[in-house]
Design a protein around this motif. Structure first.
Motif, PDB file in Angstrom:
ATOM      1  N   LEU A   1      -5.140 -11.261  -5.219  1.00 26.35           N
ATOM      2  CA  LEU A   1      -4.415 -10.217  -5.785  1.00 26.35           C
ATOM      3  C   LEU A   1      -2.945 -10.146  -5.023  1.00 26.35           C
ATOM      4  O   LEU A   1      -1.882 -10.281  -6.169  1.00 26.35           O
ATOM      5  N   LYS A   2      -2.711 -10.957  -3.958  1.00 26.14           N
ATOM      6  CA  LYS A   2      -1.250 -11.163  -3.565  1.00 26.14           C
ATOM      7  C   LYS A   2      -0.946 -12.242  -4.004  1.00 26.14           C
ATOM      8  O   LYS A   2       0.471 -12.201  -4.498  1.00 26.14           O
ATOM      9  N   ARG A   3      -1.429 -13.276  -4.412  1.00 28.06           N
ATOM     10  CA  ARG A   3      -0.724 -14.179  -5.129  1.00 28.06           C
ATOM     11  C   ARG A   3      -0.193 -13.847  -6.627  1.00 28.06           C
ATOM     12  O   ARG A   3       0.493 -14.288  -6.915  1.00 28.06           O
ATOM     13  N   GLU A   4      -1.222 -13.065  -7.127  1.00 29.91           N
ATOM     14  CA  GLU A   4      -0.759 -12.732  -8.519  1.00 29.91           C
ATOM     15  C   GLU A   4       0.244 -11.869  -8.604  1.00 29.91           C
ATOM     16  O   GLU A   4       1.484 -11.966  -9.353  1.00 29.91           O
ATOM     17  N   PHE A   5       0.483 -10.967  -7.508  1.00 28.89           N
ATOM     18  CA  PHE A   5       1.555 -10.152  -7.497  1.00 28.89           C
ATOM     19  C   PHE A   5       2.941 -10.775  -7.249  1.00 28.89           C
ATOM     20  O   PHE A   5       3.894 -10.328  -7.747  1.00 28.89           O
ATOM     21  N   GLY A   6       2.596 -11.572  -6.235  1.00 37.76           N
ATOM     22  CA  GLY A   6       3.850 -12.444  -5.684  1.00 37.76           C
ATOM     23  C   GLY A   6       4.394 -11.759  -4.416  1.00 37.76           C
ATOM     24  O   GLY A   6       4.322 -10.680  -4.180  1.00 37.76           O
ATOM     25  N   GLY A   7       4.734 -12.506  -3.466  1.00 34.38           N
ATOM     26  CA  GLY A   7       5.044 -12.261  -1.990  1.00 34.38           C
ATOM     27  C   GLY A   7       6.537 -11.813  -1.865  1.00 34.38           C
ATOM     28  O   GLY A   7       6.603 -11.182  -0.887  1.00 34.38           O
ATOM     29  N   ASN A   8       7.439 -12.015  -2.997  1.00 34.04           N
ATOM     30  CA  ASN A   8       8.818 -11.887  -2.807  1.00 34.04           C
ATOM     31  C   ASN A   8       9.071 -10.392  -2.674  1.00 34.04           C
ATOM     32  O   ASN A   8      10.024  -9.706  -2.235  1.00 34.04           O
ATOM     33  N   GLN A   9       8.018  -9.524  -3.475  1.00 40.48           N
ATOM     34  CA  GLN A   9       8.171  -7.985  -3.692  1.00 40.48           C
ATOM     35  C   GLN A   9       7.136  -7.281  -2.961  1.00 40.48           C
ATOM     36  O   GLN A   9       7.278  -5.987  -2.687  1.00 40.48           O
ATOM     37  N   LEU A  10       6.236  -8.032  -2.056  1.00 38.59           N
ATOM     38  CA  LEU A  10       5.251  -7.365  -1.487  1.00 38.59           C
ATOM     39  C   LEU A  10       6.052  -7.101   0.218  1.00 38.59           C
ATOM     40  O   LEU A  10       6.114  -8.211   1.000  1.00 38.59           O
ATOM     41  N   LYS A  11       6.310  -5.922   0.442  1.00 43.58           N
ATOM     42  CA  LYS A  11       6.929  -5.527   1.721  1.00 43.58           C
ATOM     43  C   LYS A  11       5.878  -5.511   2.797  1.00 43.58           C
ATOM     44  O   LYS A  11       6.205  -6.163   4.090  1.00 43.58           O
ATOM     45  N   THR A  12       4.781  -4.875   2.867  1.00 43.73           N
ATOM     46  CA  THR A  12       3.870  -5.117   3.750  1.00 43.73           C
ATOM     47  C   THR A  12       2.328  -4.648   3.224  1.00 43.73           C
ATOM     48  O   THR A  12       2.227  -4.429   2.091  1.00 43.73           O
TER      49      THR A  12
ATOM     50  N   ASN B   1      15.025  -5.409  -3.110  1.00 44.27           N
ATOM     51  CA  ASN B   1      15.638  -6.699  -2.317  1.00 44.27           C
ATOM     52  C   ASN B   1      16.084  -7.483  -3.670  1.00 44.27           C
ATOM     53  O   ASN B   1      16.317  -6.894  -4.774  1.00 44.27           O
ATOM     54  N   SER B   2      16.236  -8.577  -3.606  1.00 45.01           N
ATOM     55  CA  SER B   2      16.988  -9.441  -4.742  1.00 45.01           C
ATOM     56  C   SER B   2      16.228  -9.629  -5.676  1.00 45.01           C
ATOM     57  O   SER B   2      16.528 -10.088  -6.811  1.00 45.01           O
TER      58      SER B   2
END
Length: 340
Positions: free
Chosen positions: A108-119, A77-78
């Motif tokens: 872990l989700k916060r550290e990775f960032g939600g913009n690139q977590l698809k599911t 994605n962008s």
């Protein structure tokens, strides 16, 4: 509601996450929990297509050891490539491990960032770690809604709209969720398994966590009162020992005691009152499954927690037979009838 553990990623893991998001040469990041930290465990380079690399995930995990797997898709994605977060928790995992991996995932989700977590995807066996199994799970979750489900969704949305005007009031009155420490999770697991029959917890308001301060096995009801402090509030779990369970509503019943102290400040009293509901949800939820038979609040300074008080909560109450209304006898003659 999520109950987080307070476990955070190490600097090494943060660096690996940043590196993986900046390249297409890495396919998988394996993350584990150890020593109350989120640790980088292993990376797997891109070797083929997403589906083919997905089918190799079984080689990355161990049969009975939980972990997180972050796998990069071939779509972007962008913000960059999209990733999938897989929580692998084998059925044979200990209850504490299941709780820990469920509660730490938000960090872990916060550290990775939600913009690139698809599911997200949850797996309990190696056989779940195939592209086919993953695709089937996504197909089930993305089935079209029925007309009834669509109508229900509309009703819920209307309810949400109606509640938005009360936003601030709801925030002020909502329950608070402080995470239990890893040591507290250990104590909860011991209580659940029967290794302990008494556990006491306190709230550290400064650090916003729930700590365990006492854990005992084979404790009698007579000894509970001496363990409950008079100068601070506490949450207490107590299971009646087998030897004392005769004549009770069930074998080894469990009581949750919220000890209220005159020595507590207003803030502490509010915290214990606000956190109790979410803490109870953690104890009785599917991940832990402690069956609590009685919940009581006790003024420790005035009432204490005597053995009689605890045991009387569980004794089978004898039903008293109700006597029927006795019909009064007809009044007799006061005097003998005169003889004629």
């Amino acid at each position: 509601m999520a109950h987080e553990t307070g476990i955070a990623p190490t600097d090494d893991l943060k660096s690996k996450i940043a590196e993986s998001k900046s390249t297409d040469q890495l396919r998988v990041l394996k993350v584990i929990i150890d020593n109350e930290q989120l640790l980088f465990s292993q990376s797997v380079p891109t070797s083929s297509s997403f589906s083919e690399d997905f089918d190799k995930l079984g080689e990355v995990v161990e049969d009975s050891t939980p972990c997180y797997l972050l796998i990069r898709t071939d779509h972007s994605n962008s913000y960059g490539y999209e990733w999938i977060l897989i929580t692998y928790v084998p059925v044979s995992s200990k209850t504490r491990e299941k709780m820990l991996y469920s509660s730490t995932k938000p960090a872990l989700k916060r550290e990775f960032g939600g913009n690139q977590l698809k599911t997200e995807y949850f797996a309990t066996e190696k056989s779940d770690l195939t592209h086919e199994s993953y695709s089937l799970s996504q197909d089930r979750s993305e089935k079209p809604f029925t007309e009834q489900e669509i109508e229900l969704a509309k009703v819920k949305e209307q309810e949400r709209q109606a509640m938005r005007g009360l936003g601030e009031k709801v925030k002020l009155s909502s329950n608070i969720s402080f995470p239990p420490t890893e040591a507290a999770l250990d104590v909860i697991s011991d209580f659940r398994s029967g290794a302990a029959n008494f556990a006491q917890f306190v709230i550290d308001g400064k650090n916003e966590i729930i700590e365990s301060v006492v854990s005992k096995s084979n404790l009698s009801a007579e000894d509970v009162d001496s363990l409950v402090p008079r100068d601070r509030a506490t949450y207490n779990l107590f299971r009646i020992p087998v030897s004392a369970s005769d004549g009770f509503i069930k074998d080894q019943p469990v009581i949750f005691i919220h000890g209220i102290s005159n020595g507590s400040g207003v803030k502490e009293k509010m915290l214990f009152s606000s956190c109790k509901s979410t803490f109870m949800q953690l104890l009785t939820g599917d991940d832990v499954g402690i069956e609590i038979d009685r919940k009581v609040e006790v003024d420790i300074n005035d009432d204490g927690v005597s053995a009689d008080f605890i045991l009387n909560e569980f004794r089978v109450k004898e039903k008293t037979q109700k006597k029927g209304f006795a019909k009064p006898r007809a009044p007799g003659r006061q005097f003998a009838a005169p003889k004629i």
